[in-house]
Scaffold this active site. Structure first.
Site, PDB file in Angstrom:
ATOM      1  N   GLU A 234      61.793  43.320  42.255  1.00 29.79           N
ATOM      2  CA  GLU A 234      62.169  43.949  43.522  1.00 29.79           C
ATOM      3  C   GLU A 234      63.426  43.335  44.116  1.00 29.79           C
ATOM      4  OE1 GLU A 234      59.695  42.337  47.168  1.00 29.79           O
ATOM      5  OE2 GLU A 234      58.384  42.545  45.437  1.00 29.79           O
ATOM      6  N   ASP A 256      63.600  48.345  42.566  1.00 32.23           N
ATOM      7  CA  ASP A 256      63.428  49.108  43.799  1.00 32.23           C
ATOM      8  C   ASP A 256      64.556  50.125  43.863  1.00 32.23           C
ATOM      9  OD1 ASP A 256      63.688  49.933  46.580  1.00 32.23           O
ATOM     10  OD2 ASP A 256      62.269  48.337  47.060  1.00 32.23           O
TER      11      ASP A 256
END
Length: 378
Positions: A234, A256
């Site tokens: 992420e 992400d």
């Protein structure tokens, strides 16, 4: 077709939307955001708009190259997130202009629905277990939990015991449903090596971000020390940054789509991950545009594992906010059915977005400190 206007909107609870309008009336939406740094990303979108306005929106690959590389200095969360949201919006325009969902432009569907998971919360272990029980009753087949709060570099037995006190009743409550664990980068490398064998006993679907991204170069020492599938990504923003994690032996890559260069770069990350027999499970704690972008990739990427589903994307009635029609993102038996509408497959309620942006949020992440007053990872 030419881009004629680009606008950004800060909307609750902590999101930033971008609207890209064309001279033919086709409008694309994206979600560029660094949580807690929305203003910085908003300013960067404005800078990139100087280049995009007047251009053909369908030259997505070329625009991605220019936005990401022409400033000489590259990468980082702010620039990559600004590019990501604009990239989503350009793909949205491309699909709408051709009357097809984005996944049709990416090669067509390989699945008809995407499995989703969400997080169980509560003030006590019993509360978390109760929430997990309800999620399973609602049809979820996988639930994630963060088993540790504030941690020291090598924390004591009490910290480890509190993890077990949370995980034991939770594992029982889930039955045959999968349990994922998010360590949120709170563990030092030695603390992670100490605790991962204990967490592996719960047969997790994956253990997410055991250490901070700056220690990715050492991640191989963790993957070699545990049978638990390690997930991370992420806070990695490019295919190049993911290369180190893949070589370290992770099992699940978690880009992400609002940070890692949008749909364009995430497709490249997915392709590289497949060469390492690594699955994709995009990180998504954001809003409906980011989620729809993730799902478009989920429908076309063969090595897609599961999709994170943030509860903030839905209201108590199970409807996603800022949409004219919530049905495309409706959850059914722990899955979301393939989106068939053009572009990202959702229709944004522009009036609701403009009204909400009249009171822009100023969300900031919490600041944690250790007992001695020093900074602690949140």
């Amino acid at each position: 077709m030419r881009i004629v206007d680009i606008e950004t909107f800060q909307v609750p609870p902590r999101w930033l939307f971008v609207r890209v309008a064309t001279d033919e009336g086709v409008v694309g939406w994206g979600e560029p955001i660094v949580e807690g740094r929305a203003e910085a990303v908003q300013a960067t979108v404005d800078i990139l708009a100087e280049y995009l306005v007047g251009k053909d929106p369908l030259r997505i690959a070329d625009h991605w190259q220019v936005m990401s590389k022409s400033g000489f200095y590259r990468g980082g969360p702010v620039l990559s997130s600004a590019v990501a949201g604009l990239d989503q919006a350009l793909w949205d325009i491309a699909g709408k202009a051709r009357g097809v969902p984005v996944h049709e432009l990416l090669g067509g569907p390989v699945r008809d629905r995407v499995r989703v998971y969400t997080a169980a919360h509560g003030d006590t272990p019993a509360d978390v277990a109760d929430h997990a029980t309800q999620l399973v009753a609602d049809g979820f087949t996988a639930v994630k939990v963060t088993p540790a709060g504030r941690l020291g570099f090598l924390d004591d037995r009490a910290a480890i015991r509190s993890m077990r006190e949370l995980l034991d009743p939770l594992r029982d409550a889930l039955g045959d449903a999968d349990l994922a664990m998010d360590l949120h980068g709170r563990f030092s490398l030695p603390m992670a090596r100490r605790v991962l064998p204990l967490l592996a006993e719960y047969l997790p679907l994956f253990v997410e971000e055991p250490v901070l991204p700056e220690y990715t170069v050492h991640l191989g020492r963790l993957t070699a020390s545990t049978s638990a599938p390690i997930a991370t990504g992420e806070r990695l923003y490019s295919v190049g940054e993911f290369r180190l994690a893949l070589e370290a032996g992770i099992s699940v890559a978690q880009p992400d789509l609002s940070h890692a260069g949008g749909i364009s770069e995430t497709m490249r990350i997915a392709a590289l991950a497949s060469a390492y027999d690594v699955a994709l499970a995009p990180h998504c704690p954001l809003g409906p545009i980011a989620l729809a972008s993730c799902l478009q990739i989920g429908f076309t990427v063969p090595n897609y594992l599961i999709q994170e589903l943030p509860f903030s994307t839905y209201d108590e009635a199970g409807n996603a906010p800022y949409l004219t029609d919530p049905d495309p993102l409706r959850i059914s038996a722990g899955h979301i059915e393939r989106l068939t509408g053009p572009g990202l497959g959702i229709d944004i309620d522009e009036a609701a977005v403009r009204a909400a942006a009249g009171q822009p949020h100023r969300w900031r992440p919490p600041l944690w400190r250790h007992d001695d007053g020093s900074f602690a990872e949140w």
